[in-house]
Design a protein around this motif. Sequence first.
Motif, PDB file in Angstrom:
ATOM      1  N   ILE A 120      28.109  -4.976 -62.970  1.00 50.50           N
ATOM      2  CA  ILE A 120      26.974  -5.860 -63.172  1.00 50.50           C
ATOM      3  C   ILE A 120      27.310  -6.995 -64.134  1.00 50.50           C
ATOM      4  CG2 ILE A 120      26.049  -4.425 -65.031  1.00 50.50           C
ATOM      5  CD1 ILE A 120      24.064  -6.492 -62.432  1.00 50.50           C
ATOM      6  N   TRP A 121      28.206  -6.758 -65.103  1.00 49.59           N
ATOM      7  CA  TRP A 121      28.548  -7.831 -66.032  1.00 49.59           C
ATOM      8  C   TRP A 121      29.336  -8.948 -65.340  1.00 49.59           C
ATOM      9  CZ3 TRP A 121      28.865  -2.660 -67.510  1.00 49.59           C
ATOM     10  CH2 TRP A 121      30.030  -1.979 -67.151  1.00 49.59           C
ATOM     11  N   ASP A 122      29.989  -8.637 -64.228  1.00 49.93           N
ATOM     12  CA  ASP A 122      30.637  -9.704 -63.455  1.00 49.93           C
ATOM     13  C   ASP A 122      29.585 -10.605 -62.818  1.00 49.93           C
ATOM     14  OD1 ASP A 122      33.542  -9.058 -63.623  1.00 49.93           O
ATOM     15  OD2 ASP A 122      32.874  -7.177 -62.747  1.00 49.93           O
ATOM     16  N   VAL A 123      28.455 -10.020 -62.433  1.00 47.51           N
ATOM     17  CA  VAL A 123      27.337 -10.819 -61.905  1.00 47.51           C
ATOM     18  C   VAL A 123      26.837 -11.770 -62.983  1.00 47.51           C
ATOM     19  CG1 VAL A 123      24.949 -10.713 -61.089  1.00 47.51           C
ATOM     20  CG2 VAL A 123      26.638  -9.076 -60.226  1.00 47.51           C
ATOM     21  N   LEU A 124      26.666 -11.258 -64.199  1.00 49.02           N
ATOM     22  CA  LEU A 124      26.166 -12.086 -65.300  1.00 49.02           C
ATOM     23  C   LEU A 124      27.159 -13.185 -65.662  1.00 49.02           C
ATOM     24  CD1 LEU A 124      24.711  -9.245 -67.578  1.00 49.02           C
ATOM     25  CD2 LEU A 124      23.484 -10.720 -65.979  1.00 49.02           C
ATOM     26  N   VAL A 125      28.442 -12.831 -65.694  1.00 49.13           N
ATOM     27  CA  VAL A 125      29.475 -13.827 -66.014  1.00 49.13           C
ATOM     28  C   VAL A 125      29.487 -14.940 -64.972  1.00 49.13           C
ATOM     29  CG1 VAL A 125      31.966 -14.211 -66.159  1.00 49.13           C
ATOM     30  CG2 VAL A 125      30.937 -12.258 -67.327  1.00 49.13           C
ATOM     31  N   ALA A 126      29.397 -14.559 -63.697  1.00 48.86           N
ATOM     32  CA  ALA A 126      29.402 -15.564 -62.628  1.00 48.86           C
ATOM     33  C   ALA A 126      28.182 -16.472 -62.725  1.00 48.86           C
ATOM     34  CB  ALA A 126      29.440 -14.874 -61.264  1.00 48.86           C
ATOM     35  N   PHE A 127      27.012 -15.875 -62.938  1.00 45.74           N
ATOM     36  CA  PHE A 127      25.780 -16.671 -62.985  1.00 45.74           C
ATOM     37  C   PHE A 127      25.806 -17.646 -64.162  1.00 45.74           C
ATOM     38  CE2 PHE A 127      21.407 -17.452 -64.316  1.00 45.74           C
ATOM     39  CZ  PHE A 127      20.842 -17.889 -63.123  1.00 45.74           C
ATOM     40  N   PHE A 128      26.095 -17.137 -65.345  1.00 52.98           N
ATOM     41  CA  PHE A 128      26.080 -18.013 -66.519  1.00 52.98           C
ATOM     42  C   PHE A 128      27.267 -18.966 -66.520  1.00 52.98           C
ATOM     43  CE2 PHE A 128      23.314 -14.556 -68.010  1.00 52.98           C
ATOM     44  CZ  PHE A 128      22.205 -15.316 -68.365  1.00 52.98           C
ATOM     45  N   GLY A 138      28.725 -24.613 -65.881  1.00 48.28           N
ATOM     46  CA  GLY A 138      29.354 -25.662 -65.090  1.00 48.28           C
ATOM     47  C   GLY A 138      28.391 -26.777 -64.738  1.00 48.28           C
ATOM     48  N   ILE A 139      27.171 -26.434 -64.356  1.00 45.11           N
ATOM     49  CA  ILE A 139      26.209 -27.461 -63.971  1.00 45.11           C
ATOM     50  C   ILE A 139      25.712 -28.239 -65.181  1.00 45.11           C
ATOM     51  CG2 ILE A 139      24.049 -26.160 -64.095  1.00 45.11           C
ATOM     52  CD1 ILE A 139      25.207 -28.404 -61.182  1.00 45.11           C
ATOM     53  N   ILE A 140      25.637 -27.551 -66.341  1.00 48.77           N
ATOM     54  CA  ILE A 140      25.268 -28.258 -67.566  1.00 48.77           C
ATOM     55  C   ILE A 140      26.335 -29.273 -67.920  1.00 48.77           C
ATOM     56  CG2 ILE A 140      24.972 -27.992 -70.056  1.00 48.77           C
ATOM     57  CD1 ILE A 140      23.554 -25.353 -69.515  1.00 48.77           C
ATOM     58  N   GLY A 141      27.595 -28.871 -67.762  1.00 47.70           N
ATOM     59  CA  GLY A 141      28.683 -29.822 -68.031  1.00 47.70           C
ATOM     60  C   GLY A 141      28.635 -31.013 -67.104  1.00 47.70           C
ATOM     61  N   SER A 142      28.251 -30.800 -65.862  1.00 48.65           N
ATOM     62  CA  SER A 142      28.169 -31.902 -64.904  1.00 48.65           C
ATOM     63  C   SER A 142      26.957 -32.790 -65.145  1.00 48.65           C
ATOM     64  CB  SER A 142      28.098 -31.350 -63.475  1.00 48.65           C
ATOM     65  OG  SER A 142      29.254 -30.592 -63.186  1.00 48.65           O
ATOM     66  N   ALA A 143      25.969 -32.279 -65.884  1.00 49.28           N
ATOM     67  CA  ALA A 143      24.730 -33.025 -66.095  1.00 49.28           C
ATOM     68  C   ALA A 143      24.817 -34.017 -67.238  1.00 49.28           C
ATOM     69  CB  ALA A 143      23.584 -32.056 -66.348  1.00 49.28           C
ATOM     70  N   LYS A 144      25.899 -33.990 -67.993  1.00 53.24           N
ATOM     71  CA  LYS A 144      26.046 -34.906 -69.113  1.00 53.24           C
ATOM     72  C   LYS A 144      26.173 -36.342 -68.621  1.00 53.24           C
ATOM     73  CE  LYS A 144      28.291 -31.523 -72.140  1.00 53.24           C
ATOM     74  NZ  LYS A 144      29.515 -31.209 -72.896  1.00 53.24           N
ATOM     75  N   LYS A 145      25.875 -37.265 -69.539  1.00 59.79           N
ATOM     76  CA  LYS A 145      25.985 -38.682 -69.183  1.00 59.79           C
ATOM     77  C   LYS A 145      27.410 -39.027 -68.802  1.00 59.79           C
ATOM     78  CE  LYS A 145      22.106 -40.354 -71.965  1.00 59.79           C
ATOM     79  NZ  LYS A 145      21.688 -41.244 -73.050  1.00 59.79           N
ATOM     80  N   ASP A 146      28.329 -38.490 -69.544  1.00 53.46           N
ATOM     81  CA  ASP A 146      29.748 -38.689 -69.213  1.00 53.46           C
ATOM     82  C   ASP A 146      30.313 -37.342 -68.789  1.00 53.46           C
ATOM     83  OD1 ASP A 146      29.736 -41.420 -69.928  1.00 53.46           O
ATOM     84  OD2 ASP A 146      29.886 -40.844 -72.053  1.00 53.46           O
ATOM     85  N   PRO A 147      29.970 -36.905 -67.604  1.00 55.49           N
ATOM     86  CA  PRO A 147      30.353 -35.553 -67.170  1.00 55.49           C
ATOM     87  C   PRO A 147      31.857 -35.365 -67.103  1.00 55.49           C
ATOM     88  CG  PRO A 147      29.600 -36.843 -65.292  1.00 55.49           C
ATOM     89  CD  PRO A 147      29.330 -37.676 -66.505  1.00 55.49           C
ATOM     90  N   PHE A 164      26.796 -16.102 -56.975  1.00 55.42           N
ATOM     91  CA  PHE A 164      26.000 -16.326 -58.183  1.00 55.42           C
ATOM     92  C   PHE A 164      26.343 -17.644 -58.872  1.00 55.42           C
ATOM     93  CE2 PHE A 164      25.156 -11.863 -57.507  1.00 55.42           C
ATOM     94  CZ  PHE A 164      23.792 -11.810 -57.768  1.00 55.42           C
ATOM     95  N   ILE A 165      27.535 -18.158 -58.675  1.00 58.15           N
ATOM     96  CA  ILE A 165      27.824 -19.518 -59.145  1.00 58.15           C
ATOM     97  C   ILE A 165      26.996 -20.512 -58.342  1.00 58.15           C
ATOM     98  CG2 ILE A 165      29.585 -21.323 -59.184  1.00 58.15           C
ATOM     99  CD1 ILE A 165      31.615 -19.181 -59.973  1.00 58.15           C
ATOM    100  N   ALA A 166      26.945 -20.288 -57.027  1.00 59.62           N
ATOM    101  CA  ALA A 166      26.146 -21.171 -56.166  1.00 59.62           C
ATOM    102  C   ALA A 166      24.662 -21.044 -56.490  1.00 59.62           C
ATOM    103  CB  ALA A 166      26.407 -20.828 -54.698  1.00 59.62           C
ATOM    104  N   LEU A 167      24.200 -19.808 -56.747  1.00 61.08           N
ATOM    105  CA  LEU A 167      22.791 -19.595 -57.082  1.00 61.08           C
ATOM    106  C   LEU A 167      22.426 -20.293 -58.386  1.00 61.08           C
ATOM    107  CD1 LEU A 167      20.128 -18.137 -56.398  1.00 61.08           C
ATOM    108  CD2 LEU A 167      20.969 -16.189 -57.738  1.00 61.08           C
ATOM    109  N   ALA A 168      23.278 -20.170 -59.389  1.00 62.88           N
ATOM    110  CA  ALA A 168      23.024 -20.827 -60.669  1.00 62.88           C
ATOM    111  C   ALA A 168      22.995 -22.340 -60.505  1.00 62.88           C
ATOM    112  CB  ALA A 168      24.096 -20.426 -61.684  1.00 62.88           C
ATOM    113  N   THR A 169      23.903 -22.842 -59.677  1.00 63.62           N
ATOM    114  CA  THR A 169      23.952 -24.289 -59.426  1.00 63.62           C
ATOM    115  C   THR A 169      22.661 -24.770 -58.759  1.00 63.62           C
ATOM    116  OG1 THR A 169      26.350 -24.194 -59.174  1.00 63.62           O
ATOM    117  CG2 THR A 169      25.236 -26.134 -58.303  1.00 63.62           C
ATOM    118  N   MET A 170      22.183 -24.023 -57.785  1.00 59.39           N
ATOM    119  CA  MET A 170      20.960 -24.396 -57.078  1.00 59.39           C
ATOM    120  C   MET A 170      19.757 -24.384 -58.018  1.00 59.39           C
ATOM    121  SD  MET A 170      19.038 -22.413 -53.981  1.00 59.39           S
ATOM    122  CE  MET A 170      18.499 -21.166 -55.177  1.00 59.39           C
ATOM    123  N   ILE A 171      19.626 -23.328 -58.816  1.00 62.96           N
ATOM    124  CA  ILE A 171      18.490 -23.218 -59.730  1.00 62.96           C
ATOM    125  C   ILE A 171      18.508 -24.327 -60.769  1.00 62.96           C
ATOM    126  CG2 ILE A 171      17.454 -21.774 -61.526  1.00 62.96           C
ATOM    127  CD1 ILE A 171      18.345 -19.334 -59.923  1.00 62.96           C
TER     128      ILE A 171
END
Length: 345
Positions: free
Chosen positions: A55-63, A68-77, A122-129
């Motif tokens: 289950i911790w692999d699920v959490l690691v993948a999601f977070f 990753g998406i937070i890093g891409s959301a920066k002004k200078d990603p 879960f990487i894709a799910l986190a990205t979508m959310i």
Amino acid sequence: MGYGFGIRDTKLIRKAATLYLIELVVALLAATIYFSLSPIKDASDQIIARTQPAIWDVLVAFFGGVAGIIGSAKKDPGNILPGVAIATALIPPLSTVGYGLSQFKWSIVFSAGYLFLINTFFIALATMICTLIFNFRTKRATGIPLKNQILIIAAAIIITIPSLISASTLVKKTYNETQLTSLVDNELPELYVVNKQITNGKIKLVVIGSHLSHAEINNLDDKLSDYQLGSYKLQFQQLSKGNYLSVNAFKKYVDQEKNDSTQNTATDNSDKNLLKLKQQLTKKYPDDISKIYVGQLASKTKSKESIILIKLNKDSESKQDEVKKYAENLADKLGIEATVHFTLD
């Protein structure tokens, strides 16, 4: 002004998905070919580590996907960092699948493939959310249809269930091993446990030392419930009978043998001291000792305890106590943690 994805966006998504699948196939083929040609066929610790998803692999993948998406959301990603983070989550399990295919080890294939599925989903799910929350493209953002929401939730639950079972199994295994270690330390202080294993409702102990009677083993079996191990049955394999140990048992449970000559090359201080002990014993009892075997126990606990196995000439068997005492004192002087045994082989 329309909402949702347009035709161009749909084509772009399909193109990206196709390229992704092609990359996966190429990476899988490359890993399979590499491990097929590699002279190293045994699974390393890194490979084994990716065959036990929980289950911790699920959490690691999601977070990880959230990061990753937070890093891409920066002004200078910095697109490199999220890309590398995602790649390190996907490539290792995919490579492990390739190893399993190359060696026809299907348990590794399915286990590592499951870990790859967890990371991908879960990487894709986190990205979508996060995309919906951050509302990257405000004018085109729209809610997910109820049908799709149900499918996503159902998929997440189905994918997560095996990881929960695996985590529960691992936690129980770790707890049982801890309790077994306490049992051995408290109840068998005078025996050296070469190997201990919990499997198929049984606890198997391979020990060297004083011989245990059936009554003592039954008494120890009754104490399992005190260590929350009452559901298991205890099995003993006693390698030694009193001071006597077979050469075959010695060879099986030591890392290396130095019984050919006293001129073997030693790799560390422990080896050198064992070699020195062997030389001094031979020098002290040249007419009494016909053979000496020395080696470090190859136990899973990574212990540095050693075995000194001595074969006396028939005419010198009466000197067994004297030789044992001298060998033990010599081991203490050389800083060697060892047990002394004799062989009749």
